[in-house]
Design a protein around this motif. Structure first.
Motif, PDB file in Angstrom:
ATOM      1  N   VAL A 140       6.792  12.985  -0.875  1.00  0.00           N
ATOM      2  CA  VAL A 140       5.932  12.184  -0.003  1.00  0.00           C
ATOM      3  C   VAL A 140       4.935  11.400  -0.848  1.00  0.00           C
ATOM      4  O   VAL A 140       4.299  11.954  -1.731  1.00  0.00           O
ATOM      5  CB  VAL A 140       5.166  13.107   0.971  1.00  0.00           C
ATOM      6  N   CYS A 141       4.855  10.085  -0.589  1.00  0.00           N
ATOM      7  CA  CYS A 141       3.794   9.290  -1.220  1.00  0.00           C
ATOM      8  C   CYS A 141       2.561   9.327  -0.324  1.00  0.00           C
ATOM      9  O   CYS A 141       1.528   9.832  -0.712  1.00  0.00           O
ATOM     10  CB  CYS A 141       4.253   7.856  -1.447  1.00  0.00           C
ATOM     11  N   GLN A 142       2.694   8.754   0.889  1.00  0.00           N
ATOM     12  CA  GLN A 142       1.541   8.750   1.796  1.00  0.00           C
ATOM     13  C   GLN A 142       2.028   8.809   3.235  1.00  0.00           C
ATOM     14  O   GLN A 142       3.140   8.392   3.536  1.00  0.00           O
ATOM     15  CB  GLN A 142       0.644   7.533   1.529  1.00  0.00           C
ATOM     16  N   VAL A 143       1.140   9.309   4.123  1.00  0.00           N
ATOM     17  CA  VAL A 143       1.528   9.496   5.533  1.00  0.00           C
ATOM     18  C   VAL A 143       0.525   8.851   6.500  1.00  0.00           C
ATOM     19  O   VAL A 143       0.510   9.171   7.678  1.00  0.00           O
ATOM     20  CB  VAL A 143       1.664  11.006   5.873  1.00  0.00           C
TER      21      VAL A 143
ATOM     22  N   GLY B 154       0.398  12.280  -0.026  1.00  0.00           N
ATOM     23  CA  GLY B 154       0.116  12.226   1.408  1.00  0.00           C
ATOM     24  C   GLY B 154      -1.131  11.441   1.736  1.00  0.00           C
ATOM     25  O   GLY B 154      -1.197  10.785   2.736  1.00  0.00           O
ATOM     26  N   GLU B 155      -2.166  11.557   0.894  1.00  0.00           N
ATOM     27  CA  GLU B 155      -3.472  10.927   1.146  1.00  0.00           C
ATOM     28  C   GLU B 155      -3.930  11.240   2.571  1.00  0.00           C
ATOM     29  O   GLU B 155      -4.240  10.343   3.363  1.00  0.00           O
ATOM     30  CB  GLU B 155      -3.419   9.405   0.913  1.00  0.00           C
ATOM     31  N   VAL B 156      -3.966  12.542   2.900  1.00  0.00           N
ATOM     32  CA  VAL B 156      -4.093  12.964   4.299  1.00  0.00           C
ATOM     33  C   VAL B 156      -5.366  12.504   4.989  1.00  0.00           C
ATOM     34  O   VAL B 156      -5.394  12.340   6.205  1.00  0.00           O
ATOM     35  CB  VAL B 156      -3.952  14.501   4.435  1.00  0.00           C
ATOM     36  N   GLY B 157      -6.445  12.304   4.225  1.00  0.00           N
ATOM     37  CA  GLY B 157      -7.711  11.901   4.847  1.00  0.00           C
ATOM     38  C   GLY B 157      -7.918  10.405   4.887  1.00  0.00           C
ATOM     39  O   GLY B 157      -8.976   9.950   5.284  1.00  0.00           O
ATOM     40  N   VAL B 158      -6.945   9.632   4.429  1.00  0.00           N
ATOM     41  CA  VAL B 158      -6.891   8.160   4.419  1.00  0.00           C
ATOM     42  C   VAL B 158      -7.586   7.507   3.218  1.00  0.00           C
ATOM     43  O   VAL B 158      -7.439   6.315   3.007  1.00  0.00           O
ATOM     44  CB  VAL B 158      -7.378   7.505   5.744  1.00  0.00           C
TER      45      VAL B 158
ATOM     46  N   ASN C 199       0.833  -1.221   0.000  1.00  0.00           N
ATOM     47  CA  ASN C 199       0.000   0.000   0.000  1.00  0.00           C
ATOM     48  C   ASN C 199       0.867   1.271   0.000  1.00  0.00           C
ATOM     49  O   ASN C 199       0.863   2.044   0.947  1.00  0.00           O
ATOM     50  CB  ASN C 199      -0.914  -0.040   1.222  1.00  0.00           C
ATOM     51  N   MET C 200       1.584   1.489  -1.095  1.00  0.00           N
ATOM     52  CA  MET C 200       2.522   2.618  -1.181  1.00  0.00           C
ATOM     53  C   MET C 200       1.812   3.928  -1.493  1.00  0.00           C
ATOM     54  O   MET C 200       2.351   5.003  -1.247  1.00  0.00           O
ATOM     55  CB  MET C 200       3.592   2.334  -2.243  1.00  0.00           C
ATOM     56  N   ASP C 201       0.602   3.843  -2.095  1.00  0.00           N
ATOM     57  CA  ASP C 201      -0.176   5.045  -2.414  1.00  0.00           C
ATOM     58  C   ASP C 201       0.707   6.153  -3.002  1.00  0.00           C
ATOM     59  O   ASP C 201       0.776   7.274  -2.499  1.00  0.00           O
ATOM     60  CB  ASP C 201      -0.929   5.540  -1.175  1.00  0.00           C
TER      61      ASP C 201
END
Ligand code: CA
Length: 302
Positions: free
Chosen positions: A271-274, A189-193, A154-156
């Motif tokens: 940044v890919c995802q956090v 970042g996909e900040v909201g998931v 899940n690298m997003d």
């Protein structure tokens, strides 16, 4: 072309997973995928409790690629992403960067067209098709599809889109490749998931190369990235920089110190995802810089 339907999927990348299809190296495969909720969110009345959270992040596969052995790398060219006409997003308490401030589970269902994602009557989000979960069986224990690692997962990563080529370290015979979690759009970042989660068909070409990589690599028209996941930003960045700097040193006349200077002057930590909850970053350098340094691209080193 080999077709793999969405009913053959995994919730974990594992060496002992039951194989969905076997193909020869160089085969082009079209995989049908569920969305990240396994298509459980169909309207905006969906409740948190109505979702089986043990049944999320399916990845279609795994595909056994003949000839792949531990120590090789699997080359994956993303040929095409065909999206379903509807996407979903959600926010939930305890999920995402602001999960501590989200008071209730809420979903949105959005129409997807060639023009983009219809967020509401006023807002159209440009399409930014990408693959969230993609990878091969990992070295030791099974890894849930919701978790990223050296095997991919899940690298997003917003760069995992049509035209990109990925390279994964093979750890199990056949590599055991799988993918899922397609997004019509997602910000770094996909900040909201969630991204705009959509079912899809994805066409890839899978090739075995008798050369190694230690982390997932990505090549697109302009640049080359090394992708690294872990529980601290510093550790992720260090591993990605080390893999890229070592590669530049080993394939050019530059010293390790000069390779570090070249990256420091011209390559970007992105940044890919956090939120997965491990972090994923990528170290990206332009192909032009590599060419000037005399470093061949992975796609030219078969
Ligand atoms: Ca994801």
């Amino acid at each position: 072309m080999v077709e793999v339907n969405k009913e053959t999927f995994i919730y974990s990348f594992a060496k002992d997973a039951e194989v969905a299809a076997t193909v020869s190296s160089g085969s082009t495969v079209r995989l049908e995928t569920y969305d990240a909720f396994t298509n459980q969110v169909t309207d905006e009345k969906s409740t948190y409790d109505a979702i089986d959270w043990a049944s999320v992040n399916p990845a279609t596969g795994p595909i056994y690629v003949e000839g792949a052995e531990p120590g090789d790398r699997l080359r994956v060219r993303i040929e095409k992403i065909e999206l379903a006409p509807q996407g979903v997003m959600a926010v939930s308490p305890d999920l995402g960067v602001l999960g501590d401030e989200v008071e209730s589970f809420e979903t949105r269902v959005m129409e997807i067209t060639e023009e983009g994602v219809q967020f509401n009557d006023a807002i159209t989000i440009p399409l930014r098709k990408m693959i969230g979960v993609i990878g091969v069986a990992p070295k030791g224990e099974a890894v849930p599809c919701g978790t990223p690692g050296d095997h991919g997962g899940n690298m997003d990563n917003t760069k995992i889109t049509e035209g990109a080529t990925l390279y994964f370290p093979v750890e199990a015979p056949g590599a055991l490749f799988a993918l899922g979690d397609i997004h019509a759009a997602m910000g770094d970042g996909e900040v909201g998931v969630t991204g705009v989660e959509a079912a899809a068909h994805v066409t890839v070409t899978l090739s075995v190369e008798k050369k190694a990589v230690h982390l997932p690599w990505l090549e697109d028209e302009q640049s080359v990235s090394v992708i690294s996941s872990g529980d601290s930003f510093q550790a992720c960045v260090k591993r990605a920089v080390k893999e890229l700097a070592s590669h530049v040193r080993d394939h050019s006349s530059l010293s390790y110190h000069e390779a570090i200077m070249l990256l420091s002057a011209s390559a970007d930590v992105e940044v890919c995802q956090v939120v997965n909850p491990l972090l994923t970053v990528r170290m990206t350098i332009s192909k032009d810089m590599l060419r000037q340094a005399g470093v061949g691209l992975l796609s030219e080193m078969r």
